[in-house]
Write a protein that holds these residues in place. Structure first.
Motif, PDB file in Angstrom:
ATOM      1  N   PHE A   1     -36.624  -0.156  42.102  1.00 21.30           N
ATOM      2  CA  PHE A   1     -36.616  -0.073  40.452  1.00 21.30           C
ATOM      3  C   PHE A   1     -36.892   1.222  40.190  1.00 21.30           C
ATOM      4  N   LEU A   2     -37.258   1.897  40.766  1.00 18.60           N
ATOM      5  CA  LEU A   2     -37.544   3.833  41.033  1.00 18.60           C
ATOM      6  C   LEU A   2     -35.670   4.411  41.080  1.00 18.60           C
ATOM      7  N   VAL A   3     -34.928   3.663  42.158  1.00 20.07           N
ATOM      8  CA  VAL A   3     -34.184   4.618  42.677  1.00 20.07           C
ATOM      9  C   VAL A   3     -32.555   3.847  42.272  1.00 20.07           C
ATOM     10  N   ARG A   4     -32.929   1.898  42.941  1.00 14.57           N
ATOM     11  CA  ARG A   4     -31.242   1.288  43.053  1.00 14.57           C
ATOM     12  C   ARG A   4     -31.173   1.650  41.816  1.00 14.57           C
ATOM     13  N   ALA A   5     -32.103   0.566  40.337  1.00 15.38           N
ATOM     14  CA  ALA A   5     -31.654   0.156  39.565  1.00 15.38           C
ATOM     15  C   ALA A   5     -31.513   0.678  38.692  1.00 15.38           C
ATOM     16  N   PRO A   6     -30.436   0.988  37.474  1.00 17.88           N
ATOM     17  CA  PRO A   6     -29.905   2.063  36.212  1.00 17.88           C
ATOM     18  C   PRO A   6     -30.808   1.991  35.437  1.00 17.88           C
ATOM     19  N   ALA A   7     -30.762   3.424  34.840  1.00 14.69           N
ATOM     20  CA  ALA A   7     -31.639   4.258  34.048  1.00 14.69           C
ATOM     21  C   ALA A   7     -31.078   3.269  32.769  1.00 14.69           C
ATOM     22  N   ALA A   8     -32.144   2.491  32.092  1.00 20.41           N
ATOM     23  CA  ALA A   8     -31.696   1.879  29.714  1.00 20.41           C
ATOM     24  C   ALA A   8     -30.816   2.986  30.070  1.00 20.41           C
ATOM     25  N   PRO A   9     -30.679   3.190  28.457  1.00 20.12           N
ATOM     26  CA  PRO A   9     -29.245   4.320  27.880  1.00 20.12           C
ATOM     27  C   PRO A   9     -30.416   4.876  26.799  1.00 20.12           C
ATOM     28  N   PRO A  10     -31.089   5.585  25.830  1.00 16.07           N
ATOM     29  CA  PRO A  10     -31.851   6.220  25.279  1.00 16.07           C
ATOM     30  C   PRO A  10     -31.248   5.591  24.137  1.00 16.07           C
ATOM     31  N   ALA A  11     -32.342   5.373  22.971  1.00 13.45           N
ATOM     32  CA  ALA A  11     -32.231   4.189  21.786  1.00 13.45           C
ATOM     33  C   ALA A  11     -31.135   5.817  21.065  1.00 13.45           C
ATOM     34  N   ARG A  12     -30.414   5.235  20.118  1.00  9.50           N
ATOM     35  CA  ARG A  12     -29.309   6.263  19.989  1.00  9.50           C
ATOM     36  C   ARG A  12     -30.625   6.403  17.821  1.00  9.50           C
ATOM     37  N   VAL A  13     -30.799   7.317  17.548  1.00 10.68           N
ATOM     38  CA  VAL A  13     -31.497   7.431  15.468  1.00 10.68           C
ATOM     39  C   VAL A  13     -30.511   7.495  14.690  1.00 10.68           C
ATOM     40  N   ALA A  14     -30.477   6.533  14.178  1.00 10.04           N
ATOM     41  CA  ALA A  14     -29.435   6.419  13.085  1.00 10.04           C
ATOM     42  C   ALA A  14     -29.402   7.802  12.038  1.00 10.04           C
ATOM     43  N   SER A  15     -28.635   8.361  11.649  1.00  4.65           N
ATOM     44  CA  SER A  15     -28.873   9.178  10.943  1.00  4.65           C
ATOM     45  C   SER A  15     -29.114   8.356   9.315  1.00  4.65           C
ATOM     46  N   PRO A  16     -30.032   8.717   8.244  1.00  7.65           N
ATOM     47  CA  PRO A  16     -30.153   8.416   6.937  1.00  7.65           C
ATOM     48  C   PRO A  16     -29.328   8.890   6.232  1.00  7.65           C
ATOM     49  N   TRP A  17     -28.222  10.052   6.387  1.00 14.68           N
ATOM     50  CA  TRP A  17     -27.439  10.596   5.483  1.00 14.68           C
ATOM     51  C   TRP A  17     -25.540  10.415   6.296  1.00 14.68           C
ATOM     52  N   THR A  18     -25.657   9.155   6.634  1.00 14.27           N
ATOM     53  CA  THR A  18     -24.359   8.846   7.100  1.00 14.27           C
ATOM     54  C   THR A  18     -23.765   8.026   6.212  1.00 14.27           C
ATOM     55  N   GLY A  19     -24.070   7.760   4.943  1.00 20.62           N
ATOM     56  CA  GLY A  19     -23.517   7.280   3.673  1.00 20.62           C
ATOM     57  C   GLY A  19     -22.674   8.288   2.844  1.00 20.62           C
ATOM     58  N   PRO A  20     -22.347   8.132   1.671  1.00 21.89           N
ATOM     59  CA  PRO A  20     -22.214   9.062   0.541  1.00 21.89           C
ATOM     60  C   PRO A  20     -23.627   9.607   0.307  1.00 21.89           C
ATOM     61  N   VAL A  21     -23.702  10.695  -0.511  1.00 24.39           N
ATOM     62  CA  VAL A  21     -24.994  11.421  -0.378  1.00 24.39           C
ATOM     63  C   VAL A  21     -25.386  11.106  -2.323  1.00 24.39           C
ATOM     64  N   PRO A  22     -26.886  11.207  -2.517  1.00 14.78           N
ATOM     65  CA  PRO A  22     -26.196  10.381  -3.573  1.00 14.78           C
ATOM     66  C   PRO A  22     -26.985  12.038  -4.400  1.00 14.78           C
ATOM     67  N   VAL A  23     -26.217  12.141  -6.100  1.00 12.98           N
ATOM     68  CA  VAL A  23     -26.418  13.628  -7.027  1.00 12.98           C
ATOM     69  C   VAL A  23     -26.416  13.024  -8.361  1.00 12.98           C
ATOM     70  N   ARG A  24     -27.366  14.372  -8.623  1.00  8.25           N
ATOM     71  CA  ARG A  24     -27.056  14.320 -10.104  1.00  8.25           C
ATOM     72  C   ARG A  24     -26.104  15.281 -10.452  1.00  8.25           C
ATOM     73  N   VAL A  25     -25.094  14.571 -12.294  1.00 13.17           N
ATOM     74  CA  VAL A  25     -23.970  15.803 -12.314  1.00 13.17           C
ATOM     75  C   VAL A  25     -24.939  16.427 -13.573  1.00 13.17           C
ATOM     76  N   VAL A  26     -24.543  17.253 -14.313  1.00 11.44           N
ATOM     77  CA  VAL A  26     -24.262  17.528 -15.851  1.00 11.44           C
ATOM     78  C   VAL A  26     -23.260  18.330 -16.142  1.00 11.44           C
ATOM     79  N   ASP A  27     -23.064  18.303 -17.803  1.00 12.09           N
ATOM     80  CA  ASP A  27     -22.071  18.382 -18.827  1.00 12.09           C
ATOM     81  C   ASP A  27     -22.327  20.305 -18.281  1.00 12.09           C
ATOM     82  N   ALA A  28     -20.888  20.919 -18.441  1.00 14.21           N
ATOM     83  CA  ALA A  28     -21.442  22.303 -18.591  1.00 14.21           C
ATOM     84  C   ALA A  28     -20.817  22.067 -20.624  1.00 14.21           C
ATOM     85  N   ARG A  29     -21.570  23.267 -21.318  1.00 16.04           N
ATOM     86  CA  ARG A  29     -22.069  22.757 -22.780  1.00 16.04           C
ATOM     87  C   ARG A  29     -21.082  24.335 -23.702  1.00 16.04           C
ATOM     88  N   LEU A  30     -20.584  24.162 -24.286  1.00 16.40           N
ATOM     89  CA  LEU A  30     -20.623  25.208 -25.280  1.00 16.40           C
ATOM     90  C   LEU A  30     -21.251  25.886 -26.206  1.00 16.40           C
TER      91      LEU A  30
END
Length: 397
Positions: free
Chosen positions: A32-61
């Protein structure tokens, strides 16, 4: 002699069983310690892999006021310590501490008896010399008739004329003594020299007061109108001097320490005649009506001096402006992606800044969500952020 008894068969098998168990445990551990292959580490998914939410405003005259901000001190236009102009016993105090008084209002009285006596003496002396003058003038008239009849010598006439002139001079001195006595008697009535608010009483009725008392009786501070002194850097001086020299009344606003509440509005009245070499600043003074007593003498205030107004300027929130190696810029949205737009800033005031180049009215710029934006990053425009979401916060690019 007898033979020894042989041990039982079960006791001879125990060491052999123990050795087998140890060998089995070692083999399992090695597998179990030498011969058995180690399990791959868990991959942490990034919370911002999708589009970034933003707020926009208009330039005023809009019209943008160009302001100079400074820290000022409220200073009364006039501050007077009321002192007695004659010596004597303070007979009565006729004012309440902290109340408002008008110029010429009676504040206190000093015992007038000694000064009435002096006035009577001066008037008596004047009356006595006046009688002597009239008698000498009558004698002079007689001497002139006698001289015309050549009955007396010229010297006698001249002597009498000199006596009359002497008595006239004495009478003028007597009149001055009478006027001085009247003035001293008038000074026993202490009146307010200016209009303003009274301070705390510094002497009580019954005390002796003198003309050399530095503390005085009470102080009067003029608070309506009132002034505010503040300083501005010399680099901002040309625009202020140009507007002031043209005769324009530059508006000035006084705000509280936290710049949350405007206390009063006034106008710039005075510029000092030299720049302070130690600080490189110039002192200015503004005047406020202060009808509601919002400004108090020696109070610290934040000053906003409006130098000029930009007509029809394109403005955006200051938080939308980003700074980098390429200069000042903002993020815009094109085809669902963030686009970097270089701009040239003009003056700013409060929460808005003027844009001289790079934007036009109604262009939309990103205001919130800037800390995760990069050129070409996919975005999604939201109108209402979640109540507890830390996503949409103003940030630097």
């Amino acid at each position: 002699m007898t033979d020894p008894v042989a041990p039982p068969a079960g006791r001879r098998l125990r060491p052999l069983i123990l050795l087998c168990l140890i060998a089995l445990a070692g083999g399992l551990a090695w597998y179990f310690l030498v011969r058995a292959p180690a399990a791959p580490p868990a991959r942490v998914a990034s919370p911002w892999t999708g589009p970034v939410p933003v707020r926009v405003v208009d330039a005023r005259l809009e019209n943008l006021s160009v302001e100079v901000k400074a820290i000022g001190t409220v200073t009364p236009l006039n501050n007077v310590v009321v002192r007695s102009r004659v010596d004597g016993q303070l007979q009565s105090v006729l004012f309440q501490e902290g109340e408002r008084v008008k110029a010429g209002e009676l504040l206190a009285e000093i015992d007038p008896a000694p000064y009435r006596v002096r006035l009577a003496q001066a008037e008596g002396q004047k009356q006595q010399n006046l009688a002597q003058l009239k008698n000498a003038e009558n004698d002079l008239a007689v001497y002139r008739r006698l001289f015309e009849q050549d009955s007396i010598a010229r010297q006698q006439l001249d002597t009498q004329a000199a006596l009359v002139n002497q008595l006239r001079g004495t009478l003028m001195s007597d009149q001055a003594q009478v006027d001085d006595a009247k003035l001293q008697l008038d000074y026993t009535r202490i009146v307010a020299p200016i209009a303003g608010r009274l301070g705390l009483r510094r002497v009580d009725a019954g005390n002796l007061v003198t003309t050399g008392d530095a503390e005085g009786i009470v102080s009067i501070t003029q608070t309506q109108p009132i002034g505010v002194q503040f300083t501005v850097p010399e680099v901002q001086l040309p625009a202020i001097r140009e507007a002031h020299a043209a005769g324009r009344l530059l508006p000035v606003e006084a705000w509280d320490r936290n710049e949350q509440q405007m206390l009063a509005e006034g106008v710039l009245t005075t510029l000092d005649n030299q720049i302070d070499l130690a600080t490189g600043t110039l002192r200015l003074k503004a005047q406020f009506d202060n009808r509601d007593d919002a400004l108090f003498p020696n109070q610290f205030v934040n000053v906003r001096l409006r130098v000029r107004t930009l007509e029809d300027a394109v403005t955006i929130p200051v938080d939308a402006v980003q700074y980098g190696s390429q200069g000042t810029y903002v993020y815009m949205i094109a085809e669902g992606k963030a686009v970097l737009r270089p701009i040239r800033l003009g003056p700013s005031t409060g929460e808005r800044a003027a844009v001289l180049e790079g934007l036009k009215a109604e262009d939309q710029v990103v205001l919130e969500g800037l800390d995760r934006l990069r050129e070409g990053r996919a975005v999604t425009v939201v109108t209402t952020p979640p109540p507890s979401s830390p996503v949409l916060q103003p940030g630097g690019g």
